[in-house]
Design a protein around this motif. Sequence first.
Motif, short mmCIF file in Angstrom:
data_model
loop_
_atom_site.label_atom_id
_atom_site.label_comp_id
_atom_site.label_asym_id
_atom_site.label_seq_id
_atom_site.Cartn_x
_atom_site.Cartn_y
_atom_site.Cartn_z
N MET A 1 0.77 -1.20 -0.04
CA MET A 1 0.03 0.16 -0.01
C MET A 1 0.81 1.39 0.08
SD MET A 1 -2.68 0.99 2.67
CE MET A 1 -4.44 0.28 2.50
N THR A 2 0.59 2.32 -0.88
CA THR A 2 1.34 3.49 -0.78
C THR A 2 0.97 4.33 0.08
OG1 THR A 2 -0.28 4.56 -2.37
CG2 THR A 2 1.65 3.10 -3.34
N GLU A 5 -2.48 5.86 -0.82
CA GLU A 5 -3.55 4.97 -0.47
C GLU A 5 -3.78 4.79 1.09
OE1 GLU A 5 -2.21 1.68 -2.23
OE2 GLU A 5 -3.23 1.95 -4.21
N PHE A 6 -2.72 4.81 2.20
CA PHE A 6 -2.82 5.02 3.31
C PHE A 6 -3.63 6.06 4.04
CE2 PHE A 6 -1.90 4.62 7.75
CZ PHE A 6 -2.27 3.27 8.20
N ASP A 7 -3.50 7.27 3.36
CA ASP A 7 -3.93 8.39 3.78
C ASP A 7 -5.48 8.38 3.27
OD1 ASP A 7 -3.87 11.26 4.39
OD2 ASP A 7 -4.32 11.67 2.42
N LEU A 8 -5.71 7.85 2.18
CA LEU A 8 -7.16 7.46 1.76
C LEU A 8 -7.88 6.72 2.81
CD1 LEU A 8 -8.10 7.48 -1.63
CD2 LEU A 8 -8.45 5.21 -0.82
N ILE A 9 -7.34 5.69 3.13
CA ILE A 9 -7.96 4.93 4.24
C ILE A 9 -8.39 5.67 5.54
CG2 ILE A 9 -7.66 2.65 5.89
CD1 ILE A 9 -7.98 2.30 2.90
N ARG A 10 -7.16 6.36 5.91
CA ARG A 10 -7.22 7.15 7.27
C ARG A 10 -8.44 8.19 6.91
NH1 ARG A 10 -5.80 11.77 8.42
NH2 ARG A 10 -4.49 12.06 6.53
N GLY A 26 -7.08 -1.24 16.34
CA GLY A 26 -8.07 -1.11 15.30
C GLY A 26 -7.17 -1.05 13.99
N ILE A 27 -7.58 -0.38 13.05
CA ILE A 27 -6.71 0.02 11.74
C ILE A 27 -5.40 0.43 12.01
CG2 ILE A 27 -6.91 1.22 9.64
CD1 ILE A 27 -10.05 1.18 9.74
N GLY A 28 -4.50 -0.01 11.11
CA GLY A 28 -3.13 0.49 11.01
C GLY A 28 -2.02 -0.34 11.51
N ASP A 29 -2.30 -1.59 11.95
CA ASP A 29 -1.24 -2.54 11.95
C ASP A 29 -1.51 -3.71 11.02
OD1 ASP A 29 1.18 -4.29 13.23
OD2 ASP A 29 0.70 -2.90 15.02
N GLY A 120 -10.56 -2.99 10.15
CA GLY A 120 -9.21 -3.41 9.38
C GLY A 120 -9.87 -3.88 7.74
N GLY A 121 -9.15 -4.06 6.88
CA GLY A 121 -9.56 -4.08 5.49
C GLY A 121 -8.67 -4.33 4.34
N ASP A 122 -8.69 -4.15 3.27
CA ASP A 122 -7.85 -4.17 2.07
C ASP A 122 -8.32 -3.22 1.16
OD1 ASP A 122 -5.52 -5.14 1.15
OD2 ASP A 122 -6.36 -6.82 -0.03
N THR A 123 -7.63 -2.74 0.37
CA THR A 123 -7.80 -1.78 -0.90
C THR A 123 -7.05 -2.19 -1.83
OG1 THR A 123 -8.24 -0.17 1.03
CG2 THR A 123 -8.07 0.63 -1.27
N THR A 124 -7.70 -2.38 -3.10
CA THR A 124 -6.85 -2.96 -4.28
C THR A 124 -7.60 -2.21 -5.46
OG1 THR A 124 -8.34 -4.78 -4.63
CG2 THR A 124 -6.35 -5.09 -3.64
P1 ADP Z 1 -1.28 -5.16 4.79
O1 ADP Z 1 -0.22 -5.10 3.85
O2 ADP Z 1 -0.61 -5.75 6.28
O3 ADP Z 1 -2.25 -6.07 4.34
P2 ADP Z 1 -2.43 -2.91 4.40
O4 ADP Z 1 -1.29 -1.89 3.60
O5 ADP Z 1 -3.23 -3.56 3.14
O6 ADP Z 1 -1.77 -3.80 5.21
O7 ADP Z 1 -3.10 -2.15 5.18
C1 ADP Z 1 -2.73 -1.05 6.23
C2 ADP Z 1 -3.96 -0.96 7.18
O8 ADP Z 1 -5.18 -0.38 6.96
C3 ADP Z 1 -4.22 -2.28 7.74
O9 ADP Z 1 -4.73 -2.37 9.11
C4 ADP Z 1 -5.65 -2.66 7.15
O10 ADP Z 1 -6.29 -3.53 8.01
C5 ADP Z 1 -6.03 -1.36 6.79
N1 ADP Z 1 -7.01 -1.23 5.69
C6 ADP Z 1 -6.45 -1.46 4.46
N2 ADP Z 1 -7.67 -1.04 3.56
C7 ADP Z 1 -8.73 -0.80 4.16
C8 ADP Z 1 -10.03 -0.60 4.00
N3 ADP Z 1 -10.64 -0.51 2.96
N4 ADP Z 1 -10.82 -0.28 5.43
C9 ADP Z 1 -10.42 -0.36 6.41
N5 ADP Z 1 -9.13 -0.60 6.71
C10 ADP Z 1 -8.22 -0.92 5.61
#
Ligand code: ADP
Length: 325
Positions: A1-2, A5-10, A26-29, A120-124
Amino acid sequence: MTVGEFDLIRRFFSANTHHHAGTLLGIGDDCALIHCRAGMSLAVTVDTLVSGVHFLPDVAPESLGHKALAVNLSDLAAMGAEPAWATLALSLPDVDEAWLAAFARGFFTLAGRHGLQLIGGDTTRGPLSITIQVIGQVPADCALRRSGAKVGDIIYVSGSLGAAGLGLKMRLGQHPNSEGPALSALEWPEPRIGLGQSLQGIASACIDISDGLAADLGHILTASQVGACIDVQKLPLLPRVRDYITLHDDWRLPLTAGDDYELCFTVPHENLTALTAVVANSGLSVSAIGRIEAEPGLRVLYQEHYIHLNGTGYDHFKHAESSQK
Ligand code: ADP
Ligand code: MG
């Protein structure tokens, strides 16, 4: 994640979430850490919504954020569980900030009402698809399973049926109206969380109606190894759904159209008084629509005759198989 993208999640996701008392991290680890209350089991479910399959590509992002979470919360409701945490995996074709802000608004307004924390989650990048996992808590021996229905139990449904199916016809331009409660039922379904929890110790089996009453009640019957008879004239219907049925002489809307997200549950006779008290407190209506019987299968009565169902609901793989033929 760049970094972007992290800024976007935050900005769109971690900044908006409610905090749950059982969350250690919560989110971030790399993982979230959660703590279940003593004596409770975790109830866990996940659903994916794909653009063009589960929602129309031009759907408003706020209602999509609501609905993607609502369909998952509906599974917790059907189990009698109390919502606690969610994870969100998003596949997005591009970063559209206005779209994300509206999606997040729909998601967090519903999440906040149920005390749910996004942990938490994942963004692609990819075709639009939304996967949400929700985690709830329920005392293990009080969870509402599909397998507990017994011969003689009364079958109930909450709210009304077929409204979302009519809403879809409106959205597809197959119905002259294009507003009102049927459209809200399709785009803003309300998960029956309070009712589900209050049915602990009262209902013998429960399921949420996502694929149509016939299919979903069928899952209770199979899991419980029983059959049932329901009377279509007892189905709760909005006036506009009733008008549609009368005009077209077609009962498929309340029986096989999906997306209602009401609860279908069975109650033994000795719990009917307790049910009446619970329903009076819930502010929701429930309707008795039939009875569990020993003979396997679902029988559907209309004016004392059995009617035949043409397909029992929406089954993704059955559709795919028949279209290959
Ligand atoms: P990793 O590479 O360990 O999977 P990521 O870089 O994908 O971590 O995600 C960084 C953090 O942001 C993690 O805590 C993850 O759970 C959170 N995250 C990523 N995408 C989302 C999302 N769409 N909604 C909520 N949290 C997210
Ligand atoms: Mg990741």
